[in-house]
Design a protein around this motif. Structure first.
Motif, PDB file in Angstrom:
ATOM      1  N   PHE A  19     -27.155 -91.929  11.872  1.00  0.00           N
ATOM      2  CA  PHE A  19     -28.593 -92.057  12.668  1.00  0.00           C
ATOM      3  C   PHE A  19     -28.410 -92.122  14.043  1.00  0.00           C
ATOM      4  O   PHE A  19     -28.587 -93.178  14.812  1.00  0.00           O
ATOM      5  CB  PHE A  19     -29.187 -93.355  11.742  1.00  0.00           C
ATOM      6  N   PRO A  20     -28.271 -91.119  14.681  1.00  0.00           N
ATOM      7  CA  PRO A  20     -28.257 -90.883  16.189  1.00  0.00           C
ATOM      8  C   PRO A  20     -29.369 -91.697  16.867  1.00  0.00           C
ATOM      9  O   PRO A  20     -30.713 -91.642  16.607  1.00  0.00           O
ATOM     10  CB  PRO A  20     -28.366 -89.466  16.577  1.00  0.00           C
ATOM     11  N   GLY A  21     -28.938 -92.553  17.784  1.00  0.00           N
ATOM     12  CA  GLY A  21     -30.097 -93.441  18.434  1.00  0.00           C
ATOM     13  C   GLY A  21     -30.360 -94.613  17.957  1.00  0.00           C
ATOM     14  O   GLY A  21     -31.107 -95.301  18.544  1.00  0.00           O
ATOM     15  N   SER A  22     -29.868 -95.005  16.779  1.00  0.00           N
ATOM     16  CA  SER A  22     -30.404 -96.089  16.043  1.00  0.00           C
ATOM     17  C   SER A  22     -29.158 -97.140  16.085  1.00  0.00           C
ATOM     18  O   SER A  22     -27.873 -97.174  16.481  1.00  0.00           O
ATOM     19  CB  SER A  22     -30.409 -95.744  14.610  1.00  0.00           C
ATOM     20  N   ARG A  23     -29.754 -98.675  15.815  1.00  0.00           N
ATOM     21  CA  ARG A  23     -28.798 -99.801  16.169  1.00  0.00           C
ATOM     22  C   ARG A  23     -29.260-100.725  15.119  1.00  0.00           C
ATOM     23  O   ARG A  23     -30.583-100.684  15.025  1.00  0.00           O
ATOM     24  CB  ARG A  23     -28.742-100.059  17.493  1.00  0.00           C
ATOM     25  N   VAL A  24     -28.365-101.353  14.245  1.00  0.00           N
ATOM     26  CA  VAL A  24     -28.736-102.290  13.399  1.00  0.00           C
ATOM     27  C   VAL A  24     -28.678-103.647  14.254  1.00  0.00           C
ATOM     28  O   VAL A  24     -27.538-103.905  14.722  1.00  0.00           O
ATOM     29  CB  VAL A  24     -28.020-102.259  12.048  1.00  0.00           C
ATOM     30  N   GLU A  25     -29.554-104.494  13.906  1.00  0.00           N
ATOM     31  CA  GLU A  25     -29.695-105.743  14.474  1.00  0.00           C
ATOM     32  C   GLU A  25     -29.920-106.879  13.425  1.00  0.00           C
ATOM     33  O   GLU A  25     -30.495-106.458  12.453  1.00  0.00           O
ATOM     34  CB  GLU A  25     -30.642-106.061  15.776  1.00  0.00           C
ATOM     35  N   ILE A  26     -29.378-107.957  13.638  1.00  0.00           N
ATOM     36  CA  ILE A  26     -29.777-109.024  12.472  1.00  0.00           C
ATOM     37  C   ILE A  26     -30.349-110.175  13.287  1.00  0.00           C
ATOM     38  O   ILE A  26     -30.159-110.739  14.455  1.00  0.00           O
ATOM     39  CB  ILE A  26     -28.269-109.864  11.909  1.00  0.00           C
ATOM     40  N   SER A  27     -31.658-110.541  12.504  1.00  0.00           N
ATOM     41  CA  SER A  27     -32.473-111.709  13.197  1.00  0.00           C
ATOM     42  C   SER A  27     -32.216-112.793  12.343  1.00  0.00           C
ATOM     43  O   SER A  27     -31.932-112.847  11.271  1.00  0.00           O
ATOM     44  CB  SER A  27     -34.034-111.284  12.920  1.00  0.00           C
ATOM     45  N   SER A  28     -32.194-113.938  13.084  1.00  0.00           N
ATOM     46  CA  SER A  28     -31.997-115.147  12.502  1.00  0.00           C
ATOM     47  C   SER A  28     -33.243-116.272  12.753  1.00  0.00           C
ATOM     48  O   SER A  28     -33.595-116.384  13.774  1.00  0.00           O
ATOM     49  CB  SER A  28     -30.686-116.006  13.003  1.00  0.00           C
ATOM     50  N   THR A  29     -33.672-116.686  11.492  1.00  0.00           N
ATOM     51  CA  THR A  29     -34.824-117.696  11.505  1.00  0.00           C
ATOM     52  C   THR A  29     -34.546-118.849  10.917  1.00  0.00           C
ATOM     53  O   THR A  29     -34.581-118.786   9.392  1.00  0.00           O
ATOM     54  CB  THR A  29     -36.161-116.854  11.305  1.00  0.00           C
ATOM     55  N   ASP A  30     -34.407-120.193  11.490  1.00  0.00           N
ATOM     56  CA  ASP A  30     -33.865-121.106  10.615  1.00  0.00           C
ATOM     57  C   ASP A  30     -32.832-121.091   9.493  1.00  0.00           C
ATOM     58  O   ASP A  30     -33.039-121.566   8.403  1.00  0.00           O
ATOM     59  CB  ASP A  30     -35.364-121.746   9.814  1.00  0.00           C
ATOM     60  N   GLY A  31     -31.917-120.395   9.945  1.00  0.00           N
ATOM     61  CA  GLY A  31     -30.741-120.048   9.110  1.00  0.00           C
ATOM     62  C   GLY A  31     -30.953-118.903   8.191  1.00  0.00           C
ATOM     63  O   GLY A  31     -29.879-118.571   7.437  1.00  0.00           O
ATOM     64  N   PHE A  32     -32.028-118.354   8.047  1.00  0.00           N
ATOM     65  CA  PHE A  32     -31.965-117.182   7.202  1.00  0.00           C
ATOM     66  C   PHE A  32     -31.959-115.817   8.157  1.00  0.00           C
ATOM     67  O   PHE A  32     -32.537-115.554   9.090  1.00  0.00           O
ATOM     68  CB  PHE A  32     -33.512-117.203   6.818  1.00  0.00           C
TER      69      PHE A  32
END
Length: 384
Positions: free
Chosen positions: A253-266
């Motif tokens: 997926f050119p130009g894409s990036r995966v990120e992980i969001s964290s909210t209250d341990g989730f």
């Protein structure tokens, strides 16, 4: 590395002995026996977990798992000159599984118990087990044998000694006679089998757990259904090859990036794509995109197994993702022995080009699976 896999009497695998490389691609038409080979490898892994009997029970018991054709298949039967019919059985009912590498070889023979009016008389029991040194079982290289309820180990003086005397026919010597002081080779093999990894049920449906926030904890190994995707990706970022992961995602997926969001341990998986003002949550991703991310998390594991087997990883993927998937598999094959079972000729061809994959093209004739254009390795089963 496993060099040879042997299966006898299991479904359409009446007598199959095939070589393995890394990576190995198993292909063939529908009904040719690919799934049976995959399940046979899983059964071998289940021996190390102590649940091979239960796994066969879930398949419908030994009668449902056994080769359904005649014990002896004659040329006249194959030519249609005589009807296909059962004959007086000469040998015992047997389902045999085995493998061998440059260091160790192992085989197990499962059959019916002695009739005793038990309600469990269809459960398979272990009739024979042998562990040996090297690729082929010979007269002098066996180092552990099962003889009835006894487990015999070969000592430094090349003589045999009893290491266990009361082994149930339902149990493997790998799970009950493995010991760090007496039976170290059995312990080593058991742990190797327990480390084998299989992926055939990565979920991408609307209700897939990977689409929802999950409690985040260190996850070096992606779960079989992919439920802990976000935690697995974050673990790779922190203790694994984060650059390799980013490159694999950008490759697809050119130009894409995966990120992980964290909210209250989730933790939740999100993906930034070129041209969008906000990242897409996992619940918004297409089945193919999510599946690719699941495969990336599985293949980029910071704890690579000795053997990783993937069943139809191309499911739901757009044809444009086959080449990036092949590159991910080729990279994983430098860290683990990788076996891929696939319907996609394009994936097989890409893996051959990327990593020189060994191809096992299965075909079925007269109900029996064979590997086309493959010289079967020499193999010998242990005697009962």
């Amino acid at each position: 590395m496993i060099r040879t896999v042997a299966i006898s009497g299991y479904r359409s695998l009446r007598d199959l002995v095939v070589p393995l490389g890394s990576p190995t691609v198993v292909t063939g038409a529908n009904g040719s026996g690919k799934s049976s080979l995959y399940r046979a490898l899983r059964l071998l892994a289940d021996v190390g977990q102590g649940r091979v009997v239960q796994s066969l029970a879930l398949e419908g018991g030994l009668p449902a798992a056994l080769w359904a054709g005649p014990e002896q298949v004659t040329r006249r039967m194959r030519r249609g000159e005589v009807p296909v019919e059962g004959q007086v059985r000469r040998g015992p009912v047997s389902l045999r599984l085995g493998f061998a590498g440059s260091d160790y070889g192992y085989a197990i023979d499962l059959g019916y118990p002695v009739p005793d009016k038990s309600a469990f008389d269809l459960d398979p029991v272990v009739k024979a087990e042998t562990l040996w040194v090297g690729e082929r079982l010979g007269r002098s290289n066996a180092i552990a044998e099962r003889r009835g309820p006894a487990v015999l180990l070969r000592g430094d003086d090349h003589g045999w000694r009893r290491a266990f005397d009361h082994l149930s026919p339902l149990d493997s010597m790998l799970t009950h006679a493995a010991d760090g002081r007496d039976g170290f080779e059995l312990l080593t093999l058991r742990e190797r089998l327990r480390g084998w990894r299989f992926y055939d049920s990565l979920r991408t449906d609307r209700d897939a757990p990977s689409r929802r926030p999950q409690v985040g904890t260190h996850t070096p190994v992606l779960a079989a259904d992919g439920a802990d995707l976000a935690a697995a990706l974050q673990t790779i970022r922190e203790i694994g090859d984060a650059d390799g992961l980013d490159a694999a995602i950008a490759d697809a997926f050119p130009g894409s990036r995966v990120e992980i969001s964290s909210t209250d341990g989730f933790f939740e998986t999100t993906m930034r794509q070129h041209g969008l003002l906000r990242p897409l949550r996992a619940a918004e991703l297409s089945d193919g995109t999510l599946r690719y991310l699941l495969l990336a998390a599985a293949l980029a594991t910071p704890r690579p197994p000795e053997l990783m087997v993937l069943n139809e990883p191309e499911t739901s993927l757009h044809p444009d993702l086959i080449a990036p998937l092949a590159r991910m598999l080729a990279a994983a094959a430098t860290r683990s022995q990788v076996v891929v079972v696939t319907h996609a000729d394009a994936l097989a061809a890409a893996l051959a080009a990327e990593a020189g994959a060994v191809e096992l093209r299965l075909e079925k004739s007269f109900g029996e699976t064979s590997a086309a254009d493959v010289d079967a390795p020499v193999w010998r089963w242990p005697e009962r």
